[in-house]
Design a protein around this motif. Structure first.
Motif, PDB file in Angstrom:
ATOM      1  N   ASP A  40       0.681  -1.197   0.488  1.00 29.30           N
ATOM      2  CA  ASP A  40      -0.097  -0.632  -0.270  1.00 29.30           C
ATOM      3  C   ASP A  40       0.996   2.130  -0.249  1.00 29.30           C
ATOM      4  O   ASP A  40       0.611   2.240  -0.380  1.00 29.30           O
ATOM      5  CB  ASP A  40      -1.080  -0.283   1.025  1.00 29.30           C
ATOM      6  CG  ASP A  40      -0.283   0.465   2.269  1.00 29.30           C
ATOM      7  OD1 ASP A  40       1.109  -0.295   2.472  1.00 29.30           O
ATOM      8  OD2 ASP A  40      -0.782  -0.071   3.503  1.00 29.30           O
ATOM      9  N   PHE A  41       1.879   1.159   0.305  1.00 32.29           N
ATOM     10  CA  PHE A  41       3.022   1.908   0.186  1.00 32.29           C
ATOM     11  C   PHE A  41       3.330   2.653  -1.007  1.00 32.29           C
ATOM     12  O   PHE A  41       2.848   4.525  -1.457  1.00 32.29           O
ATOM     13  CB  PHE A  41       4.330   2.333   1.317  1.00 32.29           C
ATOM     14  CG  PHE A  41       5.245   3.341   1.920  1.00 32.29           C
ATOM     15  CD1 PHE A  41       5.692   4.264   1.384  1.00 32.29           C
ATOM     16  CD2 PHE A  41       6.354   3.135  -0.111  1.00 32.29           C
ATOM     17  CE1 PHE A  41       6.428   5.210   1.388  1.00 32.29           C
ATOM     18  CE2 PHE A  41       7.155   4.094  -0.039  1.00 32.29           C
ATOM     19  CZ  PHE A  41       7.506   4.975   0.688  1.00 32.29           C
ATOM     20  N   MET A  57       3.777 -12.634  -0.156  1.00 33.00           N
ATOM     21  CA  MET A  57       3.719 -13.738  -1.714  1.00 33.00           C
ATOM     22  C   MET A  57       3.480 -13.996  -2.670  1.00 33.00           C
ATOM     23  O   MET A  57       2.617 -12.795  -3.631  1.00 33.00           O
ATOM     24  CB  MET A  57       1.942 -14.634  -1.026  1.00 33.00           C
ATOM     25  CG  MET A  57       1.838 -15.768  -1.071  1.00 33.00           C
ATOM     26  SD  MET A  57       0.183 -16.282  -0.544  1.00 33.00           S
ATOM     27  CE  MET A  57      -0.115 -16.411   0.987  1.00 33.00           C
ATOM     28  N   LEU A  58       4.314 -14.632  -2.807  1.00 33.74           N
ATOM     29  CA  LEU A  58       3.987 -14.817  -4.944  1.00 33.74           C
ATOM     30  C   LEU A  58       3.444 -16.062  -5.902  1.00 33.74           C
ATOM     31  O   LEU A  58       2.906 -16.722  -4.635  1.00 33.74           O
ATOM     32  CB  LEU A  58       5.175 -15.128  -5.446  1.00 33.74           C
ATOM     33  CG  LEU A  58       5.852 -15.188  -6.640  1.00 33.74           C
ATOM     34  CD1 LEU A  58       6.089 -14.180  -7.188  1.00 33.74           C
ATOM     35  CD2 LEU A  58       6.700 -16.771  -6.670  1.00 33.74           C
ATOM     36  N   THR A  59       1.818 -14.900  -6.155  1.00 35.69           N
ATOM     37  CA  THR A  59       0.719 -15.544  -6.600  1.00 35.69           C
ATOM     38  C   THR A  59       0.721 -15.294  -7.638  1.00 35.69           C
ATOM     39  O   THR A  59       1.013 -14.796  -8.304  1.00 35.69           O
ATOM     40  CB  THR A  59      -0.270 -14.711  -5.537  1.00 35.69           C
ATOM     41  OG1 THR A  59      -0.226 -13.344  -6.307  1.00 35.69           O
ATOM     42  CG2 THR A  59       0.211 -15.035  -4.340  1.00 35.69           C
ATOM     43  N   GLU A  69       2.080 -10.303  -3.172  1.00 37.55           N
ATOM     44  CA  GLU A  69       0.318 -10.130  -2.291  1.00 37.55           C
ATOM     45  C   GLU A  69       0.850 -10.140  -1.101  1.00 37.55           C
ATOM     46  O   GLU A  69       1.541 -10.771  -0.753  1.00 37.55           O
ATOM     47  CB  GLU A  69      -0.382 -10.715  -2.725  1.00 37.55           C
ATOM     48  CG  GLU A  69      -1.670 -10.438  -2.084  1.00 37.55           C
ATOM     49  CD  GLU A  69      -3.005 -11.742  -2.257  1.00 37.55           C
ATOM     50  OE1 GLU A  69      -4.237 -11.593  -1.709  1.00 37.55           O
ATOM     51  OE2 GLU A  69      -2.848 -12.820  -2.766  1.00 37.55           O
ATOM     52  N   ASP A  70       0.794  -8.875  -0.148  1.00 38.73           N
ATOM     53  CA  ASP A  70       0.075  -9.281   1.146  1.00 38.73           C
ATOM     54  C   ASP A  70      -0.531  -8.311   1.989  1.00 38.73           C
ATOM     55  O   ASP A  70      -2.055  -8.095   0.741  1.00 38.73           O
ATOM     56  CB  ASP A  70       2.186  -7.817   1.686  1.00 38.73           C
ATOM     57  CG  ASP A  70       1.730  -6.245   1.288  1.00 38.73           C
ATOM     58  OD1 ASP A  70       0.491  -5.919   1.404  1.00 38.73           O
ATOM     59  OD2 ASP A  70       2.140  -5.721   1.641  1.00 38.73           O
ATOM     60  N   PRO A  71      -0.458  -7.962   2.949  1.00 36.09           N
ATOM     61  CA  PRO A  71      -2.521  -7.672   3.736  1.00 36.09           C
ATOM     62  C   PRO A  71      -2.401  -5.822   3.699  1.00 36.09           C
ATOM     63  O   PRO A  71      -3.685  -6.302   3.222  1.00 36.09           O
ATOM     64  CB  PRO A  71      -1.820  -7.716   5.354  1.00 36.09           C
ATOM     65  CG  PRO A  71      -0.795  -8.531   6.327  1.00 36.09           C
ATOM     66  CD  PRO A  71       0.250  -8.710   4.679  1.00 36.09           C
ATOM     67  N   THR A  72      -1.862  -6.004   2.624  1.00 32.66           N
ATOM     68  CA  THR A  72      -2.151  -4.590   2.618  1.00 32.66           C
ATOM     69  C   THR A  72      -3.044  -3.974   0.950  1.00 32.66           C
ATOM     70  O   THR A  72      -3.514  -3.405   0.106  1.00 32.66           O
ATOM     71  CB  THR A  72      -0.959  -3.518   2.685  1.00 32.66           C
ATOM     72  OG1 THR A  72      -0.440  -3.139   2.159  1.00 32.66           O
ATOM     73  CG2 THR A  72      -0.645  -3.388   4.126  1.00 32.66           C
ATOM     74  N   GLY A  73      -2.609  -5.472  -0.447  1.00 35.21           N
ATOM     75  CA  GLY A  73      -2.635  -5.236  -1.765  1.00 35.21           C
ATOM     76  C   GLY A  73      -1.714  -6.481  -2.054  1.00 35.21           C
ATOM     77  O   GLY A  73      -0.970  -7.024  -1.970  1.00 35.21           O
ATOM     78  N   GLU A 102       6.998   1.639 -10.852  1.00 40.69           N
ATOM     79  CA  GLU A 102       6.854   2.516 -11.825  1.00 40.69           C
ATOM     80  C   GLU A 102       4.909   2.141 -12.533  1.00 40.69           C
ATOM     81  O   GLU A 102       4.896   0.708 -12.780  1.00 40.69           O
ATOM     82  CB  GLU A 102       7.664   3.139 -12.611  1.00 40.69           C
ATOM     83  CG  GLU A 102       7.073   4.160 -13.325  1.00 40.69           C
ATOM     84  CD  GLU A 102       8.442   4.671 -14.048  1.00 40.69           C
ATOM     85  OE1 GLU A 102       8.713   5.992 -14.543  1.00 40.69           O
ATOM     86  OE2 GLU A 102       8.852   3.819 -14.689  1.00 40.69           O
ATOM     87  N   HIS A 103       4.197   2.814 -12.657  1.00 39.78           N
ATOM     88  CA  HIS A 103       2.742   2.570 -13.537  1.00 39.78           C
ATOM     89  C   HIS A 103       2.209   1.185 -12.588  1.00 39.78           C
ATOM     90  O   HIS A 103       2.469   0.451 -13.456  1.00 39.78           O
ATOM     91  CB  HIS A 103       3.451   2.728 -14.993  1.00 39.78           C
ATOM     92  CG  HIS A 103       3.806   4.041 -15.164  1.00 39.78           C
ATOM     93  ND1 HIS A 103       3.528   5.217 -15.311  1.00 39.78           N
ATOM     94  CD2 HIS A 103       4.930   4.429 -16.091  1.00 39.78           C
ATOM     95  CE1 HIS A 103       4.366   5.811 -15.774  1.00 39.78           C
ATOM     96  NE2 HIS A 103       5.523   5.245 -16.409  1.00 39.78           N
ATOM     97  N   ARG A 104       1.946   1.018 -11.260  1.00 39.97           N
ATOM     98  CA  ARG A 104       1.849  -0.039 -11.345  1.00 39.97           C
ATOM     99  C   ARG A 104       2.186  -0.963 -11.656  1.00 39.97           C
ATOM    100  O   ARG A 104       1.858  -2.338 -11.557  1.00 39.97           O
ATOM    101  CB  ARG A 104       0.209   0.176 -11.706  1.00 39.97           C
ATOM    102  CG  ARG A 104      -0.683   0.752 -10.718  1.00 39.97           C
ATOM    103  CD  ARG A 104      -2.831   1.269 -11.116  1.00 39.97           C
ATOM    104  NE  ARG A 104      -2.639  -0.200 -10.355  1.00 39.97           N
ATOM    105  CZ  ARG A 104      -2.907  -0.388  -9.197  1.00 39.97           C
ATOM    106  NH1 ARG A 104      -2.991   0.467  -8.439  1.00 39.97           N
ATOM    107  NH2 ARG A 104      -3.639  -1.497  -9.031  1.00 39.97           N
ATOM    108  N   ARG A 105       3.828  -1.454 -11.448  1.00 37.63           N
ATOM    109  CA  ARG A 105       4.191  -2.800 -11.771  1.00 37.63           C
ATOM    110  C   ARG A 105       5.330  -2.620 -11.027  1.00 37.63           C
ATOM    111  O   ARG A 105       6.050  -1.426 -11.070  1.00 37.63           O
ATOM    112  CB  ARG A 105       4.104  -2.892 -13.719  1.00 37.63           C
ATOM    113  CG  ARG A 105       4.617  -3.893 -13.564  1.00 37.63           C
ATOM    114  CD  ARG A 105       4.883  -4.227 -14.435  1.00 37.63           C
ATOM    115  NE  ARG A 105       3.107  -5.047 -15.479  1.00 37.63           N
ATOM    116  CZ  ARG A 105       3.360  -5.110 -16.478  1.00 37.63           C
ATOM    117  NH1 ARG A 105       4.000  -5.377 -17.871  1.00 37.63           N
ATOM    118  NH2 ARG A 105       2.167  -5.080 -16.905  1.00 37.63           N
ATOM    119  N   PHE A 106       5.942  -3.889 -10.361  1.00 34.90           N
ATOM    120  CA  PHE A 106       7.588  -4.003  -9.798  1.00 34.90           C
ATOM    121  C   PHE A 106       8.353  -4.292 -10.855  1.00 34.90           C
ATOM    122  O   PHE A 106       7.599  -5.655 -11.929  1.00 34.90           O
ATOM    123  CB  PHE A 106       7.108  -4.944  -9.150  1.00 34.90           C
ATOM    124  CG  PHE A 106       6.581  -4.706  -7.226  1.00 34.90           C
ATOM    125  CD1 PHE A 106       7.517  -3.105  -7.198  1.00 34.90           C
ATOM    126  CD2 PHE A 106       6.104  -4.994  -6.421  1.00 34.90           C
ATOM    127  CE1 PHE A 106       7.476  -3.046  -6.127  1.00 34.90           C
ATOM    128  CE2 PHE A 106       6.031  -4.522  -5.055  1.00 34.90           C
ATOM    129  CZ  PHE A 106       6.340  -3.966  -4.943  1.00 34.90           C
TER     130      PHE A 106
END
Length: 401
Positions: A40-41, A57-59, A69-73, A102-106
């Motif tokens: 979420d940060f 978690m790798l999903t 994925e983690d508990p925040t998103g 950047e742009h909603r992607r790791f």
């Protein structure tokens, strides 16, 4: 994940507190300080962020694309230029990713497993709490009397066998040879892991009858060795195809009604669950009979190009703090009892009964991971463990002909 977050936050890469870890377990490449962030940060930033480490978690949440994925998103991952550190990476395992966002992607630069923490370091934060289980409220690691007895006991030893196919005459012959060899100096325990039947065309009640007869045959064999009956324990761990609830873990022990002949004739027999745990003096031993190395290798997101698979596997389960870091479809786990598969704090010895060739890992943060291999298939090989020296030895039952 909260356990892993807590452990990772104590690591020297993210905290100024001292920790006992090796360079391999740092998972990211250099000694500079990193910032451990949540998903979420990053979702709340509008600019390019560098030198960020995220634990999650790798999903697969979208077809054909991996996410973290983690508990925040969650965030989608670009793994096109990723460097993978040591270990096996499967869906649903927890990873540390070094990336820029950047742009909603790791855009992942490096991926590694969470750091492995020595059990002494873990207990320095939690005191004498007993994480391992059993009747004691405090950990046996702090018991000086047990430690003294451990150092004084020269003869203590555990023998581990897996895939003990009692329906094979050659296996019974080699077991007799094995018991004969140890009858003069009985070990502390024999751990016999399933499957106890190689193949059977019967099903239902008829299969149960065959299994019951096999338990009786084992009891009759052991009757020939009085010293072993008196001085050694016989611990039976069910395999994936043995009678019982075999499709979910932890699975219960072999039902007493099936093994009643063995129980009545062998006073020191223990029908254990799978997985199970053994406490020997101050040492903690976790035992798991499953072809878990094979399953993890088949379900890898990335399979390592260098090094032995056994070493990658050993580091993975200790880093994950879990015996089966796989999706539920590949290895079903009863959530209410998932704690039985945890490896936190790190035990002294982890025994995995896999059908692959036997192996013994190097000591990783004080823990050794071994696989005795299939007794019936791998030339009747097995492993022995001497707790005083923390020594694992490869053994084999010879052919008397």
């Amino acid at each position: 994940i909260l356990m892993l977050q807590q452990r990772t936050a104590r690591h020297k890469l993210f905290s100024n507190m001292p920790a006992s870890t090796t360079e391999d377990e740092a998972t990211v490449a250099n000694a500079k300080q990193y910032s451990l962030k949540t998903v979420d940060f990053l979702l709340g930033t509008n600019t390019k962020v560098e030198n960020v480490i995220v634990l999650g978690m790798l999903t697969i949440l979208k077809h054909g694309r991996y996410s973290i994925e983690d508990p925040t998103g969650y965030l989608d991952l670009d793994l096109s230029e990723t460097k993978f550190h040591k270990g096996l990476y499967t869906e649903n395992c927890f990873v540390l990713v070094d990336c820029w966002y950047e742009h909603r992607r790791f855009h992942v630069i490096a991926m590694g497993h969470p750091p492995i923490e020595n059990s002494e370091v873990t207990r320095s934060f939690f005191g004498s709490i007993n994480f391992f289980g059993g009747p004691q409220e405090t950990t046996v690691k702090s018991d000086k009397k047990l430690l003294r007895l451990e150092h004084e006991d020269e003869s203590s030893m555990i023998v581990f066998l897996s895939d003990v196919w009692l329906d094979k005459p050659e296996v019974m012959t080699r077991l007799k040879t094995l018991f004969t060899g140890y009858s003069a100096m009985p070990p502390t325990a024999f751990v016999l892991m399933g499957n106890f039947m190689h193949s059977s065309t019967e099903s239902g009640p008829q299969r149960i009858k065959v299994f019951k007869d096999l338990m009786k045959n084992l009891a009759d064999l052991l009757q020939e060795f009085r010293t072993l009956l008196q001085d050694s324990k016989f611990i039976l761990v069910p395999g994936p195809t043995d009678p019982g609830f075999s499709n979910i873990y932890p699975r219960p022990a072999i039902p007493k009604v099936i093994a009643e002949d063995l129980i009545s004739k062998v006073p020191n027999v223990v029908l254990a669950t799978n997985p199970c745990r053994i406490q020997l003096y101050t040492q903690e031993i976790a035992i798991y009979r499953e072809d878990i190395v094979s399953k993890m290798s088949r379900n890898c997101v990335y399979f390592p190009e260098n090094g032995e698979t056994s070493e990658h596997f050993a580091r993975t389960i200790l880093a994950q703090g879990h015996l089966a870091p796989l999706p539920l479809a590949n290895c079903p786990v009863h959530w209410d009892y998932d704690r039985s598969l945890w490896l936190y704090p790190v035990p002294d010895l982890v025994v995995v009964g896999d059908k692959l060739d036997h192996f013994t890992s190097e000591a990783i943060n004080g823990c050794i991971v071994i696989n005795p291999g299939s007794f019936a298939k791998n030339d009747f090989s097995f492993k022995t463990y001497v707790p005083k020296q923390r020594l694992v030895e490869d053994s084999q039952v010879p052919d008397e002909n």
